[in-house]
Design an enzyme around this catalytic site. Structure first.
Site, PDB file in Angstrom:
ATOM      1  N   CYS A   2      -3.445 -35.351  -0.307  1.00 15.56           N
ATOM      2  CA  CYS A   2      -4.830 -36.092  -0.845  1.00 15.56           C
ATOM      3  C   CYS A   2      -5.699 -36.473   0.681  1.00 15.56           C
ATOM      4  CB  CYS A   2      -4.890 -37.969  -1.220  1.00 15.56           C
ATOM      5  SG  CYS A   2      -4.278 -37.111  -3.083  1.00 15.56           S
ATOM      6  N   ARG A  27      -5.461 -30.636   1.623  1.00 20.09           N
ATOM      7  CA  ARG A  27      -4.936 -31.332   1.667  1.00 20.09           C
ATOM      8  C   ARG A  27      -4.787 -31.831  -0.334  1.00 20.09           C
ATOM      9  NH1 ARG A  27      -3.658 -34.681   6.198  1.00 20.09           N
ATOM     10  NH2 ARG A  27      -2.621 -36.570   4.679  1.00 20.09           N
ATOM     11  N   TRP A  74      -4.206 -34.452  -5.009  1.00 21.35           N
ATOM     12  CA  TRP A  74      -3.754 -33.445  -5.306  1.00 21.35           C
ATOM     13  C   TRP A  74      -2.917 -34.802  -5.982  1.00 21.35           C
ATOM     14  CZ3 TRP A  74       1.998 -34.584  -4.565  1.00 21.35           C
ATOM     15  CH2 TRP A  74       2.627 -32.852  -5.085  1.00 21.35           C
ATOM     16  N   ASN A  98      -4.925 -42.632  -0.900  1.00 25.59           N
ATOM     17  CA  ASN A  98      -4.081 -41.367  -0.727  1.00 25.59           C
ATOM     18  C   ASN A  98      -3.052 -41.840  -0.484  1.00 25.59           C
ATOM     19  OD1 ASN A  98      -2.061 -38.644   0.598  1.00 25.59           O
ATOM     20  ND2 ASN A  98      -3.232 -39.381   2.945  1.00 25.59           N
ATOM     21  N   GLY A  99      -1.340 -41.470  -1.346  1.00 20.52           N
ATOM     22  CA  GLY A  99       0.325 -41.590  -0.994  1.00 20.52           C
ATOM     23  C   GLY A  99       0.844 -42.288  -2.709  1.00 20.52           C
ATOM     24  N   GLU A 479      11.595 -16.905   4.336  1.00 21.06           N
ATOM     25  CA  GLU A 479      10.859 -17.473   4.236  1.00 21.06           C
ATOM     26  C   GLU A 479       9.749 -16.352   3.815  1.00 21.06           C
ATOM     27  OE1 GLU A 479       8.453 -19.318   5.333  1.00 21.06           O
ATOM     28  OE2 GLU A 479       6.660 -18.508   6.035  1.00 21.06           O
ATOM     29  N   LYS A 483       7.237 -17.370   1.144  1.00 14.40           N
ATOM     30  CA  LYS A 483       5.387 -16.926   0.295  1.00 14.40           C
ATOM     31  C   LYS A 483       5.279 -16.356  -0.993  1.00 14.40           C
ATOM     32  CE  LYS A 483       4.034 -18.227   4.086  1.00 14.40           C
ATOM     33  NZ  LYS A 483       5.096 -19.551   4.069  1.00 14.40           N
ATOM     34  N   GLU A 486       5.178 -18.935  -3.423  1.00 20.85           N
ATOM     35  CA  GLU A 486       3.980 -19.729  -3.467  1.00 20.85           C
ATOM     36  C   GLU A 486       2.554 -18.788  -3.810  1.00 20.85           C
ATOM     37  OE1 GLU A 486       3.364 -21.828   0.248  1.00 20.85           O
ATOM     38  OE2 GLU A 486       4.627 -20.834   1.179  1.00 20.85           O
ATOM     39  N   HIS A 502      28.468 -12.043  -4.262  1.00 17.81           N
ATOM     40  CA  HIS A 502      28.669 -13.246  -4.537  1.00 17.81           C
ATOM     41  C   HIS A 502      27.906 -13.735  -5.834  1.00 17.81           C
ATOM     42  CE1 HIS A 502      31.985 -13.295  -1.631  1.00 17.81           C
ATOM     43  NE2 HIS A 502      31.211 -12.227  -1.062  1.00 17.81           N
ATOM     44  N   LYS A 601      -1.193 -28.742   1.246  1.00 17.92           N
ATOM     45  CA  LYS A 601      -0.694 -28.102   3.008  1.00 17.92           C
ATOM     46  C   LYS A 601       0.009 -29.286   3.414  1.00 17.92           C
ATOM     47  CE  LYS A 601      -1.717 -25.643   6.933  1.00 17.92           C
ATOM     48  NZ  LYS A 601      -0.425 -24.608   6.439  1.00 17.92           N
TER      49      LYS A 601
END
Ligand code: AGP
Length: 606
Positions: A2, A27, A74, A98-99, A479, A483, A486, A502, A601
């Site tokens: 947010c 955000r 968000w 925000n939170g 990584e 990517k 997401e 395995h 982000k």
């Protein structure tokens, strides 16, 4: 998560708020809203969806007031609908948050029992109810805020305004960032300096429990209810504009910026004449007494930390424990005071990483941060600081900050190896030479952009993606898979290639694409055998290896050649193709590359 903005001043409030939200959309982007004074009343406009929906909805609406607050969301509590969008207004009070309010259930029950009617499913609305009740009982807005702060627990950065005091905004925080900027006859609040810098460079970073009472020509900051003289920071911010500069997406622009970002990250710590490493701003004697290192981070930064783990152990011989921040903080870790805790965070605001930093300090360890965002909370609280120096990263998927982190991790490993008398001088010089040469090699690797742009239509048909590598290539496999998940919402796994037999080998069939990181290093033969095993089960192979490797080429449907490197440089170069494949597959699938669904982000909640 947010983003919040507040403005008091003579400029067009609506424009300032909307422009501010544009810089904060990274955000959170599932709904947005503003509250602005108009004819003495607070007028609120909110819309579900991206900021553009709010902009369309507001249209040419004019507001005559000189202050307002705004939010881009968000979702945590309640679906991403207009009803749950901020600001939340109760009677004369309107606020953005925000939170997360942790005692939300208990507060809600109490309020409902006293007759309050909820108009959203959010935790934020409860704070508006609580403040409104205090205001109705005769308190002014500041006193009301102090009262409510005693009742709420959790993480919050809040901006609030009231129709009874149409000349002021109050900001307060505990956890998530809140910054206030002071200009000529204007005040701007925001979650990030990017929204403030176009108006003023004079900023103050609120500490937890600070309360700011802002009027156009008067700004007071209270700490534990006492007025303090703030120490203002002058932003060193030469319009690092979030512009796409002709690229279709920020992510692509940021991928292409990597050679420059990498150079900017390493150069401050390299003595070019001597070809040696000197970590600026770090007490080198401290490193001598370190007998254990913890690296703590989340997501992409965690994978950069994993690369750091391999390189530090190999070069410096210092034991490293790599930890996911959200696990570390709750597992009661044993952290001897002779350890160094390295926290990595692009945003410098990730809640779990910040909590890990605080825990480490409590236990007496020294903390070294590696951040991209200067003056972020993690940067401010660490004992020693290193920087990614990548410039503003807008795409939600981290790219250039990752590659810069790999460079800085290598320098840290080299510096540690020197203080522990491990690396002979010639080796230090060869590490420095190869790092300095990487940006121009990266330029040539970026040419694979065209290959993936063409191949994406075929590659997007695969059901799943398996990324494999060994040694320092393994973090890049992880990584790569992150990517792909997401950005393209495809099932993807990163695996240490030797671990496939395995269990995960069972996943492989013709619908699985294997992305093999197989440079000619000391593990080459072993990785090649793992590739043969995968191919024998029908996997479609895209490999990244060393130029001239005919054997790897013959086993692969597509072979991407990189110049000969080593355990330090190979992974850095491999990063580019693993980013490009996800970017192009996601684009070919019509996914929102810069703002993938459900993500934000800066993750300032647990
Ligand atoms: C990366 O592409 C992610 N979106 C995410 O994993 C990110 O790296 C993570 O949230 C950590 O962020 P930080 O580096 O800002 O702490």
């Amino acid at each position: 998560m947010c983003g919040i903005v507040g403005y008091l001043g003579d400029k067009d409030v609506k424009n300032v708020l909307i422009e501010g939200l544009k810089t904060l959309e990274y955000r959170g982007y599932d709904s947005a809203g503003v509250s602005i004074f108009n004819a003495g009343k607070i007028e609120k406009v909110r819309a579900a969806g991206k900021l553009q929906s709010l902009i369309d909805k507001i249209g040419s609406t004019g507001f005559d007031g000189s202050l307002g607050i705004a939010h881009t969301r968000w979702a945590t509590h309640g679906k991403p609908t207009e009803r749950n969008a901020h600001p939340h207004t109760v009677n004369k009070v309107s606020l953005v948050h925000n939170g997360i309010i942790e005692n939300y259930m208990e507060l809600r029950e109490e309020l409902v029992a006293c007759g309050s009617v909820m108009s959203s499913d959010t935790d934020t609305e409860l704070v508006a109810h609580l403040i409104s009740k205090e205001v109705d009982s005769g308190k002014d807005l500041y006193e009301a805020v102090l009262e409510v702060k005693k009742k709420i627990t959790g993480a919050y950065a809040v901006l609030v305004m009231s129709e009874d005091q149409p000349e002021e905004i109050i900001g307060f925080k505990c956890g998530p960032p809140l910054i206030v900027g002071l200009g000529e006859g204007e005040v701007v609040f925001a979650s990030d300096v990017q929204a403030i810098a176009p108006h003023t460079k004079k900023v103050f970073y609120l500490e937890d429990e600070d309360v700011v009472l802002a009027r156009k020509d008067d700004l007071k900051i209270f700490r534990e209810s006492k007025k303090i003289d703030p120490v203002w920071t002058e932003l060193d911010w030469s319009k690092q504009v979030a512009e796409k500069s002709g690229y279709e997406h920020f992510m692509l622009k940021e991928i292409f910026e990597q050679p420059r970002a990498f150079a900017a990250a390493i150069e401050p710590h390299i003595n070019i004449e001597r070809q040696s490493v000197v970590l600026k701003d770090i007490d080198v004697s401290l490193l001598k007494d370190i007998d254990r290192i913890f690296i703590v981070a989340c997501g992409t930064s965690y994978y950069a930390g994993m690369y750091g783990e391999y390189v530090i152990e190999k070069l410096a011989g210092v034991p490293v424990e790599l930890e996911i921040a959200s696990e570390f903080r709750y597992k009661e870790p044993f952290i001897p005071s002779s350890s160094l805790v390295v926290v990595i965070s692009q945003s410098g605001e990730t809640a779990d990483t910040l909590a890990a930093l605080r825990l480490a300090k409590e236990k007496g360890a020294k903390v070294l941060s590696l951040c991209n965002t200067k003056h972020s909370t993690i940067d401010r609280e660490a004992d020693f600081k290193l920087y990614m120096n990548s410039g503003v990263e807008v795409g939600v998927a981290s790219t250039k900050a990752f590659i810069s982190s790999l460079g800085v991790m290598t320098l840290l490993a080299t510096q540690l190896s020197k203080v522990h008398d491990r690396v002979p001088k010639e080796d230090e010089q060869s590490i420095v030479r190869s790092l300095l040469g990487l940006p121009s090699v990266m330029e040539s690797v970026l040419a694979y952009d065209k290959f993936f742009a063409k191949a994406a239509d075929d590659l997007k048909k695969f059901k799943g993606f398996l990324y494999m590598g060994r040694g320092t290539n393994y973090p890049i496999a992880l990584e790569g898979a992150l990517k792909m998940k997401e950005l393209a919402y495809k099932h993807a796994e990163g695996y240490a290639a030797g671990e496939m037999k395995h269990g995960p080998l069972a996943l492989i069939d013709e619908e699985i694409l294997i992305f093999m990181l197989c440079p000619q290093d000391h593990l080459y033969e072993k990785t090649l055998s793992n590739l043969e095993e995968a191919k024998a089960r029908g996997g479609y192979i895209v490999s990244v290896g060393t130029k001239g490797d005919e054997q790897l080429k013959s086993l692969s449907e597509h072979f991407l050649a990189l110049p000969k490197g080593d355990f330090i440089t190979n992974p850095i170069l491999e990063t580019i193709p693993v980013q490009l494949v996800s970017y192009h597959v996601a684009k070919a699938l019509g996914c929102d590359v810069d703002q993938p669904r459900n993500l934000a982000k800066s993750v300032t909640v647990e």
